[in-house]
Design a protein around this motif. Structure first.
Motif, PDB file in Angstrom:
ATOM      1  N   THR A 232       0.839  -1.214   0.000  1.00 44.43           N
ATOM      2  CA  THR A 232       0.000   0.000   0.000  1.00 44.43           C
ATOM      3  C   THR A 232       0.876   1.268   0.000  1.00 44.43           C
ATOM      4  N   HIS A 233       1.621   1.440  -1.090  1.00 43.97           N
ATOM      5  CA  HIS A 233       2.578   2.549  -1.177  1.00 43.97           C
ATOM      6  C   HIS A 233       1.915   3.834  -1.705  1.00 43.97           C
ATOM      7  N   TYR A 234       2.696   4.910  -1.781  1.00 45.83           N
ATOM      8  CA  TYR A 234       2.104   6.203  -2.146  1.00 45.83           C
ATOM      9  C   TYR A 234       1.617   6.229  -3.596  1.00 45.83           C
ATOM     10  N   GLY A 235       2.095   5.300  -4.448  1.00 43.58           N
ATOM     11  CA  GLY A 235       1.563   5.212  -5.824  1.00 43.58           C
ATOM     12  C   GLY A 235       0.114   4.742  -5.783  1.00 43.58           C
ATOM     13  N   HIS A 236      -0.185   3.787  -4.905  1.00 43.87           N
ATOM     14  CA  HIS A 236      -1.570   3.336  -4.743  1.00 43.87           C
ATOM     15  C   HIS A 236      -2.419   4.484  -4.177  1.00 43.87           C
TER      16      HIS A 236
ATOM     17  N   GLU B  72      -3.327  -6.939   6.782  1.00 45.78           N
ATOM     18  CA  GLU B  72      -2.458  -5.750   6.802  1.00 45.78           C
ATOM     19  C   GLU B  72      -2.851  -4.790   5.678  1.00 45.78           C
ATOM     20  N   ARG B  73      -3.149  -5.356   4.515  1.00 43.33           N
ATOM     21  CA  ARG B  73      -3.521  -4.506   3.375  1.00 43.33           C
ATOM     22  C   ARG B  73      -4.912  -3.904   3.593  1.00 43.33           C
ATOM     23  N   TYR B  74      -5.831  -4.702   4.144  1.00 42.39           N
ATOM     24  CA  TYR B  74      -7.185  -4.170   4.423  1.00 42.39           C
ATOM     25  C   TYR B  74      -7.085  -2.977   5.375  1.00 42.39           C
ATOM     26  N   MET B  75      -6.313  -3.190   6.445  1.00 45.11           N
ATOM     27  CA  MET B  75      -6.161  -2.146   7.472  1.00 45.11           C
ATOM     28  C   MET B  75      -5.585  -0.859   6.844  1.00 45.11           C
ATOM     29  N   HIS B  76      -4.559  -1.036   6.016  1.00 50.21           N
ATOM     30  CA  HIS B  76      -3.897   0.135   5.447  1.00 50.21           C
ATOM     31  C   HIS B  76      -4.841   0.896   4.503  1.00 50.21           C
ATOM     32  N   VAL B  77      -5.475   0.155   3.592  1.00 44.44           N
ATOM     33  CA  VAL B  77      -6.344   0.823   2.599  1.00 44.44           C
ATOM     34  C   VAL B  77      -7.507   1.523   3.304  1.00 44.44           C
ATOM     35  N   GLN B  78      -8.041   0.894   4.345  1.00 44.09           N
ATOM     36  CA  GLN B  78      -9.134   1.502   5.104  1.00 44.09           C
ATOM     37  C   GLN B  78      -8.738   2.872   5.665  1.00 44.09           C
ATOM     38  N   HIS B  79      -7.450   3.057   5.904  1.00 47.26           N
ATOM     39  CA  HIS B  79      -6.986   4.316   6.502  1.00 47.26           C
ATOM     40  C   HIS B  79      -6.425   5.312   5.489  1.00 47.26           C
ATOM     41  N   ILE B  80      -6.602   5.059   4.199  1.00 52.82           N
ATOM     42  CA  ILE B  80      -6.222   6.083   3.216  1.00 52.82           C
ATOM     43  C   ILE B  80      -7.332   7.143   3.232  1.00 52.82           C
ATOM     44  N   ARG B  81      -6.940   8.393   3.369  1.00 52.72           N
ATOM     45  CA  ARG B  81      -7.931   9.437   3.666  1.00 52.72           C
ATOM     46  C   ARG B  81      -9.039   9.564   2.632  1.00 52.72           C
ATOM     47  N   TRP B  82      -8.775   9.218   1.361  1.00 53.93           N
ATOM     48  CA  TRP B  82      -9.771   9.451   0.307  1.00 53.93           C
ATOM     49  C   TRP B  82     -10.714   8.268   0.111  1.00 53.93           C
TER      50      TRP B  82
ATOM     51  N   PHE C 199       6.036   2.500   5.441  1.00 50.78           N
ATOM     52  CA  PHE C 199       4.813   2.858   6.164  1.00 50.78           C
ATOM     53  C   PHE C 199       3.738   1.749   6.042  1.00 50.78           C
ATOM     54  N   HIS C 200       3.366   1.155   7.171  1.00 56.06           N
ATOM     55  CA  HIS C 200       2.549  -0.058   7.137  1.00 56.06           C
ATOM     56  C   HIS C 200       1.473  -0.077   8.225  1.00 56.06           C
ATOM     57  N   ALA C 201       0.713  -1.177   8.262  1.00 51.09           N
ATOM     58  CA  ALA C 201      -0.419  -1.302   9.197  1.00 51.09           C
ATOM     59  C   ALA C 201       0.007  -1.150  10.658  1.00 51.09           C
ATOM     60  N   GLY C 202       1.219  -1.594  10.990  1.00 46.71           N
ATOM     61  CA  GLY C 202       1.710  -1.457  12.364  1.00 46.71           C
ATOM     62  C   GLY C 202       1.820   0.015  12.747  1.00 46.71           C
ATOM     63  N   HIS C 203       2.372   0.833  11.827  1.00 46.62           N
ATOM     64  CA  HIS C 203       2.461   2.279  12.085  1.00 46.62           C
ATOM     65  C   HIS C 203       1.057   2.871  12.246  1.00 46.62           C
TER      66      HIS C 203
ATOM     67  N   VAL D 127       7.148  10.530   3.607  1.00 49.82           N
ATOM     68  CA  VAL D 127       6.259  11.656   3.932  1.00 49.82           C
ATOM     69  C   VAL D 127       4.917  11.480   3.201  1.00 49.82           C
ATOM     70  N   LEU D 128       4.960  11.106   1.917  1.00 51.41           N
ATOM     71  CA  LEU D 128       3.711  10.960   1.155  1.00 51.41           C
ATOM     72  C   LEU D 128       2.863   9.813   1.723  1.00 51.41           C
ATOM     73  N   GLY D 129       3.519   8.730   2.141  1.00 56.73           N
ATOM     74  CA  GLY D 129       2.781   7.614   2.749  1.00 56.73           C
ATOM     75  C   GLY D 129       2.068   8.067   4.014  1.00 56.73           C
ATOM     76  N   VAL D 130       2.787   8.769   4.878  1.00 57.05           N
ATOM     77  CA  VAL D 130       2.213   9.223   6.154  1.00 57.05           C
ATOM     78  C   VAL D 130       1.076  10.230   5.899  1.00 57.05           C
TER      79      VAL D 130
END
Ligand code: CTP
Length: 313
Positions: free
Chosen positions: A16-20, A64-74, A207-211, A245-248
């Motif tokens: 789930t990088h900043y390109g995604h 881990e991927r579900y958690m991360h995508v769920q937290h992308i602001r858009w 930058f990952h689900a743990g963060h 920075v872009l990931g965060v």
């Protein structure tokens, strides 16, 4: 009833990088600002679905991927275990008129375009793929080992402004500071009150689900209205400062980012240690070195399998 303000994006989103995140932001921006109610659905493929169609599982596990995508602001809602081949029936179910995808072709296990059916129905919109980052590229970096990098590589203000946008992908939200709080790079969409904020810092490599789990918990535990995150310069990280920075910034738990914070920042804000055991959750064991170890183990498994089959790599 299909609604043009309901948009679908799907993918593996491994790492789930900043390109995604940029693809999700562009998907959100296909909906005019203020055109409410609007929703961006992100369909995330399961590990089994990816292994079947790509021939290998992702490095980052589905939870881990579900958690991360769920937290992308858009993103408003994630759909777990979305089918690898995008079916019109799935878009219909979520009332999405169209699906958004980067300008690359995704093939299924049989070599067919995963989006052919929705393309034929005129329900496909293309956005620009982000150059310079991909799952393959990140895996290679981990196999090569961390590369020395310039600690203060410039972060362009226009990209920062895009990644600092609110849920609608247009209005400003996050504040971005350069080193100290008196050097503002991007003005946020709320009144800046340092007393209402809590501060954490880390290098946030990969930058990952743990963060993300920890960032979300800091806010709860500290009872703060705003979360300010310092992204440290890290000369031996797998990702550059700009990438981290872009990931965060794309994470919905974050309200402000300090790029390469100077030592004095913690004195100005109420700070919280990101490594406090009180923040441990289901993703506590996830670290950049654990992820790099997974990549190496996966590579060794393939090499052993190939040797057993008599394939020389
Ligand atoms: N995407 C993008 N920029 C990138 C990587 C992916 O815009 N650098 C977009 C893809 O075009 C797709 C979405 O992100 O619309 C999800 O991609 P994914 O299914 O994860 O696969 P890949 O495109 O292969 O991504 P990666 O190369 O990182 O594995």
């Amino acid at each position: 009833m299909l609604d043009p303000r309901y948009v679908w994006i799907d993918g593996c989103f491994d790492f789930t990088h900043y390109g995604h995140a940029a693809a999700m932001l562009q998907a959100r921006q296909t909906i005019a600002p203020g055109d409410l109610p609007s929703r961006l659905f992100a369909g995330v493929h399961s590990d089994a679905e990816i292994a079947h169609h790509k021939g290998a599982p992702p490095v980052m596990e589905e939870e881990e991927r579900y958690m991360h995508v769920q937290h992308i602001r858009w993103v408003d809602e994630i759909v777990k275990d979305a089918p690898y081949v995008t079916e019109p029936a799935v878009l219909d179910y979520y009332a999405c008129q169209y699906v958004v995808h980067g300008d690359d072709i995704t093939l299924d296990a049989e070599g067919h375009d995963c989006y052919q059916e929705v393309k034929d129905l005129g329900r496909f919109q293309v956005v620009k793929r982000t150059c310079g980052v991909s799952t393959t590229e990140l895996i290679q970096r981990m196999l090569d080992g961390p590369r020395p990098q310039a600690p203060m590589e410039p972060v362009d203000a226009s990209t920062l402004r895009l990644f600092a946008t609110a849920r609608d992908g247009f209005s400003p939200w996050c504040w971005v500071f350069d080193g100290t709080l008196d050097r503002c790079l991007v003005e946020g969409g709320f009144v800046w009150e340092p007393q209402a904020a809590v501060y954490v810092e880390d290098n946030f490599d990969l930058f990952h689900a743990g963060h993300i789990e920890r960032l979300a918990r800091v806010r709860d535990i500290a009872g703060a209205e705003r979360l300010v995150v310092g992204v440290q310069a890290a000369p031996n990280a797998y990702m550059t400062l700009r990438e981290r920075v872009l990931g965060v910034l794309s994470c919905d738990a974050v309200d402000a980012v300090v790029v390469a914070p100077a030592a004095g920042v913690t004195a100005e804000l109420r700070s919280f240690c990101l490594h406090d055991p009180a923040l441990n959750g289901v993703f506590a064991g996830l670290t950049s070195s654990a992820i790099a170890a997974r990549v190496t183990a996966q590579r060794n498994r393939y090499a052993a399998r190939n040797r057993a089959k008599g394939i020389v790599s």
